[in-house]
Design a protein around this motif. Structure first.
Motif, PDB file in Angstrom:
ATOM      1  N   PRO A 196       0.816  -1.216   0.000  1.00  0.00           N
ATOM      2  CA  PRO A 196       0.000   0.000   0.000  1.00  0.00           C
ATOM      3  C   PRO A 196       0.851   1.269   0.000  1.00  0.00           C
ATOM      4  O   PRO A 196       0.486   2.262  -0.639  1.00  0.00           O
ATOM      5  CB  PRO A 196      -0.810  -0.122   1.292  1.00  0.00           C
ATOM      6  N   GLU A 197       1.989   1.225   0.674  1.00  0.00           N
ATOM      7  CA  GLU A 197       2.880   2.378   0.725  1.00  0.00           C
ATOM      8  C   GLU A 197       3.460   2.693  -0.652  1.00  0.00           C
ATOM      9  O   GLU A 197       3.562   3.861  -1.045  1.00  0.00           O
ATOM     10  CB  GLU A 197       3.997   2.151   1.732  1.00  0.00           C
ATOM     11  N   GLU A 198       3.834   1.650  -1.392  1.00  0.00           N
ATOM     12  CA  GLU A 198       4.365   1.853  -2.742  1.00  0.00           C
ATOM     13  C   GLU A 198       3.288   2.425  -3.666  1.00  0.00           C
ATOM     14  O   GLU A 198       3.567   3.314  -4.488  1.00  0.00           O
ATOM     15  CB  GLU A 198       4.885   0.533  -3.299  1.00  0.00           C
ATOM     16  N   SER A 199       2.057   1.922  -3.530  1.00  0.00           N
ATOM     17  CA  SER A 199       0.953   2.444  -4.341  1.00  0.00           C
ATOM     18  C   SER A 199       0.706   3.916  -4.036  1.00  0.00           C
ATOM     19  O   SER A 199       0.499   4.730  -4.944  1.00  0.00           O
ATOM     20  CB  SER A 199      -0.321   1.636  -4.080  1.00  0.00           C
ATOM     21  N   TYR A 200       0.738   4.262  -2.752  1.00  0.00           N
ATOM     22  CA  TYR A 200       0.530   5.656  -2.358  1.00  0.00           C
ATOM     23  C   TYR A 200       1.598   6.560  -2.976  1.00  0.00           C
ATOM     24  O   TYR A 200       1.271   7.633  -3.513  1.00  0.00           O
ATOM     25  CB  TYR A 200       0.568   5.790  -0.833  1.00  0.00           C
ATOM     26  N   GLU A 201       2.853   6.157  -2.916  1.00  0.00           N
ATOM     27  CA  GLU A 201       3.936   6.980  -3.456  1.00  0.00           C
ATOM     28  C   GLU A 201       3.782   7.174  -4.958  1.00  0.00           C
ATOM     29  O   GLU A 201       4.021   8.275  -5.479  1.00  0.00           O
ATOM     30  CB  GLU A 201       5.293   6.348  -3.132  1.00  0.00           C
ATOM     31  N   ARG A 202       3.380   6.137  -5.666  1.00  0.00           N
ATOM     32  CA  ARG A 202       3.164   6.257  -7.113  1.00  0.00           C
ATOM     33  C   ARG A 202       2.074   7.284  -7.413  1.00  0.00           C
ATOM     34  O   ARG A 202       2.212   8.134  -8.303  1.00  0.00           O
ATOM     35  CB  ARG A 202       2.769   4.915  -7.722  1.00  0.00           C
ATOM     36  N   ILE A 203       0.970   7.185  -6.681  1.00  0.00           N
ATOM     37  CA  ILE A 203      -0.140   8.103  -6.908  1.00  0.00           C
ATOM     38  C   ILE A 203       0.243   9.526  -6.522  1.00  0.00           C
ATOM     39  O   ILE A 203      -0.037  10.481  -7.267  1.00  0.00           O
ATOM     40  CB  ILE A 203      -1.376   7.648  -6.104  1.00  0.00           C
ATOM     41  N   TYR A 204       0.887   9.672  -5.372  1.00  0.00           N
ATOM     42  CA  TYR A 204       1.287  11.012  -4.919  1.00  0.00           C
ATOM     43  C   TYR A 204       2.214  11.667  -5.945  1.00  0.00           C
ATOM     44  O   TYR A 204       2.026  12.836  -6.307  1.00  0.00           O
ATOM     45  CB  TYR A 204       1.986  10.924  -3.565  1.00  0.00           C
ATOM     46  N   ASP A 205       3.205  10.931  -6.429  1.00  0.00           N
ATOM     47  CA  ASP A 205       4.143  11.479  -7.412  1.00  0.00           C
ATOM     48  C   ASP A 205       3.421  11.869  -8.701  1.00  0.00           C
ATOM     49  O   ASP A 205       3.722  12.904  -9.314  1.00  0.00           O
ATOM     50  CB  ASP A 205       5.249  10.462  -7.720  1.00  0.00           C
ATOM     51  N   HIS A 206       2.465  11.032  -9.109  1.00  0.00           N
ATOM     52  CA  HIS A 206       1.697  11.315 -10.324  1.00  0.00           C
ATOM     53  C   HIS A 206       0.888  12.602 -10.162  1.00  0.00           C
ATOM     54  O   HIS A 206       0.900  13.477 -11.044  1.00  0.00           O
ATOM     55  CB  HIS A 206       0.774  10.129 -10.616  1.00  0.00           C
ATOM     56  N   LEU A 207       0.192  12.732  -9.034  1.00  0.00           N
ATOM     57  CA  LEU A 207      -0.616  13.930  -8.808  1.00  0.00           C
ATOM     58  C   LEU A 207       0.245  15.174  -8.656  1.00  0.00           C
ATOM     59  O   LEU A 207      -0.136  16.265  -9.102  1.00  0.00           O
ATOM     60  CB  LEU A 207      -1.499  13.748  -7.573  1.00  0.00           C
ATOM     61  N   LYS A 208       1.412  15.020  -8.036  1.00  0.00           N
ATOM     62  CA  LYS A 208       2.300  16.171  -7.862  1.00  0.00           C
ATOM     63  C   LYS A 208       2.785  16.696  -9.212  1.00  0.00           C
ATOM     64  O   LYS A 208       2.903  17.912  -9.399  1.00  0.00           O
ATOM     65  CB  LYS A 208       3.492  15.790  -6.979  1.00  0.00           C
ATOM     66  N   LYS A 209       3.020  15.801 -10.153  1.00  0.00           N
ATOM     67  CA  LYS A 209       3.421  16.231 -11.495  1.00  0.00           C
ATOM     68  C   LYS A 209       2.264  16.927 -12.202  1.00  0.00           C
ATOM     69  O   LYS A 209       2.468  17.898 -12.941  1.00  0.00           O
ATOM     70  CB  LYS A 209       3.892  15.026 -12.306  1.00  0.00           C
ATOM     71  N   MET A 210       1.046  16.434 -11.998  1.00  0.00           N
ATOM     72  CA  MET A 210      -0.118  17.048 -12.627  1.00  0.00           C
ATOM     73  C   MET A 210      -0.462  18.380 -11.998  1.00  0.00           C
ATOM     74  O   MET A 210      -0.965  19.286 -12.662  1.00  0.00           O
ATOM     75  CB  MET A 210      -1.340  16.127 -12.495  1.00  0.00           C
ATOM     76  N   LEU A 211      -0.245  18.465 -10.671  1.00  0.00           N
ATOM     77  CA  LEU A 211      -0.692  19.629  -9.899  1.00  0.00           C
ATOM     78  C   LEU A 211       0.491  20.236  -9.150  1.00  0.00           C
ATOM     79  O   LEU A 211       0.548  20.220  -7.922  1.00  0.00           O
ATOM     80  CB  LEU A 211      -1.774  19.192  -8.910  1.00  0.00           C
ATOM     81  N   PRO A 212       1.473  20.791  -9.869  1.00  0.00           N
ATOM     82  CA  PRO A 212       2.704  21.253  -9.222  1.00  0.00           C
ATOM     83  C   PRO A 212       2.497  22.370  -8.205  1.00  0.00           C
ATOM     84  O   PRO A 212       3.331  22.557  -7.318  1.00  0.00           O
ATOM     85  CB  PRO A 212       3.565  21.729 -10.402  1.00  0.00           C
ATOM     86  N   ASN A 213       1.394  23.095  -8.321  1.00  0.00           N
ATOM     87  CA  ASN A 213       1.145  24.197  -7.387  1.00  0.00           C
ATOM     88  C   ASN A 213       0.375  23.766  -6.140  1.00  0.00           C
ATOM     89  O   ASN A 213       0.194  24.563  -5.218  1.00  0.00           O
ATOM     90  CB  ASN A 213       0.380  25.322  -8.096  1.00  0.00           C
ATOM     91  N   ALA A 214      -0.080  22.526  -6.120  1.00  0.00           N
ATOM     92  CA  ALA A 214      -0.830  22.035  -4.958  1.00  0.00           C
ATOM     93  C   ALA A 214       0.135  21.720  -3.817  1.00  0.00           C
ATOM     94  O   ALA A 214       1.181  21.100  -4.020  1.00  0.00           O
ATOM     95  CB  ALA A 214      -1.623  20.795  -5.325  1.00  0.00           C
ATOM     96  N   SER A 215      -0.218  22.139  -2.623  1.00  0.00           N
ATOM     97  CA  SER A 215       0.650  21.881  -1.480  1.00  0.00           C
ATOM     98  C   SER A 215       0.612  20.416  -1.079  1.00  0.00           C
ATOM     99  O   SER A 215      -0.337  19.694  -1.402  1.00  0.00           O
ATOM    100  CB  SER A 215       0.210  22.737  -0.288  1.00  0.00           C
ATOM    101  N   GLU A 216       1.645  20.001  -0.373  1.00  0.00           N
ATOM    102  CA  GLU A 216       1.683  18.632   0.116  1.00  0.00           C
ATOM    103  C   GLU A 216       0.489  18.341   1.008  1.00  0.00           C
ATOM    104  O   GLU A 216      -0.115  17.276   0.940  1.00  0.00           O
ATOM    105  CB  GLU A 216       2.983  18.391   0.891  1.00  0.00           C
ATOM    106  N   ALA A 217       0.098  19.311   1.836  1.00  0.00           N
ATOM    107  CA  ALA A 217      -1.022  19.125   2.747  1.00  0.00           C
ATOM    108  C   ALA A 217      -2.323  18.885   1.991  1.00  0.00           C
ATOM    109  O   ALA A 217      -3.124  18.009   2.371  1.00  0.00           O
ATOM    110  CB  ALA A 217      -1.166  20.336   3.655  1.00  0.00           C
ATOM    111  N   LYS A 218      -2.539  19.616   0.891  1.00  0.00           N
ATOM    112  CA  LYS A 218      -3.776  19.460   0.133  1.00  0.00           C
ATOM    113  C   LYS A 218      -3.796  18.149  -0.647  1.00  0.00           C
ATOM    114  O   LYS A 218      -4.830  17.499  -0.760  1.00  0.00           O
ATOM    115  CB  LYS A 218      -4.005  20.656  -0.794  1.00  0.00           C
ATOM    116  N   LEU A 219      -2.650  17.750  -1.181  1.00  0.00           N
ATOM    117  CA  LEU A 219      -2.573  16.464  -1.862  1.00  0.00           C
ATOM    118  C   LEU A 219      -2.863  15.325  -0.897  1.00  0.00           C
ATOM    119  O   LEU A 219      -3.611  14.385  -1.220  1.00  0.00           O
ATOM    120  CB  LEU A 219      -1.193  16.276  -2.512  1.00  0.00           C
ATOM    121  N   LYS A 220      -2.279  15.405   0.283  1.00  0.00           N
ATOM    122  CA  LYS A 220      -2.521  14.372   1.281  1.00  0.00           C
ATOM    123  C   LYS A 220      -3.980  14.364   1.729  1.00  0.00           C
ATOM    124  O   LYS A 220      -4.545  13.302   2.014  1.00  0.00           O
ATOM    125  CB  LYS A 220      -1.605  14.577   2.486  1.00  0.00           C
ATOM    126  N   LYS A 221      -4.591  15.545   1.762  1.00  0.00           N
ATOM    127  CA  LYS A 221      -5.985  15.627   2.196  1.00  0.00           C
ATOM    128  C   LYS A 221      -6.909  14.893   1.231  1.00  0.00           C
ATOM    129  O   LYS A 221      -7.793  14.133   1.652  1.00  0.00           O
ATOM    130  CB  LYS A 221      -6.425  17.080   2.327  1.00  0.00           C
TER     131      LYS A 221
END
Length: 223
Positions: A196-221
């Motif tokens: 599950p941790e590996e899946s989370y990191e893949r998704i987080y990295d993908h969303l961060k590339k799509m949404l570079p201006n989104a804060s870490e807190a909002k992505l995690k939310k």
């Protein structure tokens, strides 16, 4: 890759789902991360056919998962990304294992079993089978929303009621299924491939590339 698109047609929405992987329907904690903010305004609540009517066709034509996945709001997630998302949200558990470890309630199990046994099933029929009515069982909306958030249940289609003349009317009625039944081996062979941790990191990295201006807190939310 940036989260940048404009929707004028159903095909535009299909491309967005397939290309981006995660497409929320409504505004949410991340500004600009929704169909509502990227669609021709006259299609949002106009007389023309628009995103409300396209839900069923988009699900059917892409094979994506649709459900209340982010902040109890609806999201399209492509078949490419949903196995990782489900693995993360399920924390590596299939439903029976979750129940056996006392991480799911009897309420949840009763409704999940009804969906799993009868899928695909319209929401009104599911409520009838489960006796979710006045004087009967309570909490349908709460439980079905939780099962979607945990990725054990998805919306696999929307259908419309018809009048005596065969004309469709009203809002689309949700049809529920499980990812296992709706997506088949494309899902079952991939959902627990990673931790599950590996899946989370893949998704987080993908969303961060799509949404570079989104804060870490909002992505995690939203995740």
């Amino acid at each position: 890759m940036k989260y940048d698109f404009y929707i004028r047609t159903k095909d535009d929405l299909i491309r967005a789902v397939n290309d981006l992987g995660f497409v929320p329907f409504f505004r949410n904690s991340i500004e600009g991360f929704s169909i509502e903010e990227h669609i021709d305004p006259k299609l949002w609540f106009g007389d023309e056919e628009g995103p409300w009517e396209w839900k069923g066709p988009v699900i059917r034509e892409t094979g994506c998962a649709y459900g209340k996945f982010f902040e109890k709001k609806a999201v399209y997630i492509s078949s490419e990304w949903f196995p990782d998302f489900a693995n993360y949200r399920r924390d590596g558990y299939d439903f029976d294992a979750r129940f056996d470890d006392e991480l799911a309630s009897y309420q949840d199990k009763r409704l999940f079993d009804l969906v799993d046994t009868n899928a695909p099933i319209l929401s009104k029929n599911l409520k009838q089978l489960g006796n979710y009515r006045k004087g009967g069982n309570k909490g349908f909306d709460t439980v079905i929303t939780r099962l979607q958030a945990e990725c054990y249940v998805i919306i696999s289609n929307f259908t419309y009621l018809t009048d005596k003349r065969g004309q469709e009317y009203g809002w689309g009625v949700a049809e529920y299924s499980t990812p296992e039944r709706f997506m088949g081996s494309e899902f079952t062979q991939r959902v627990y491939q990673r931790t599950p941790e590996e899946s989370y990191e893949r998704i987080y990295d993908h969303l961060k590339k799509m949404l570079p201006n989104a804060s870490e807190a909002k992505l995690k939310k939203v995740l």
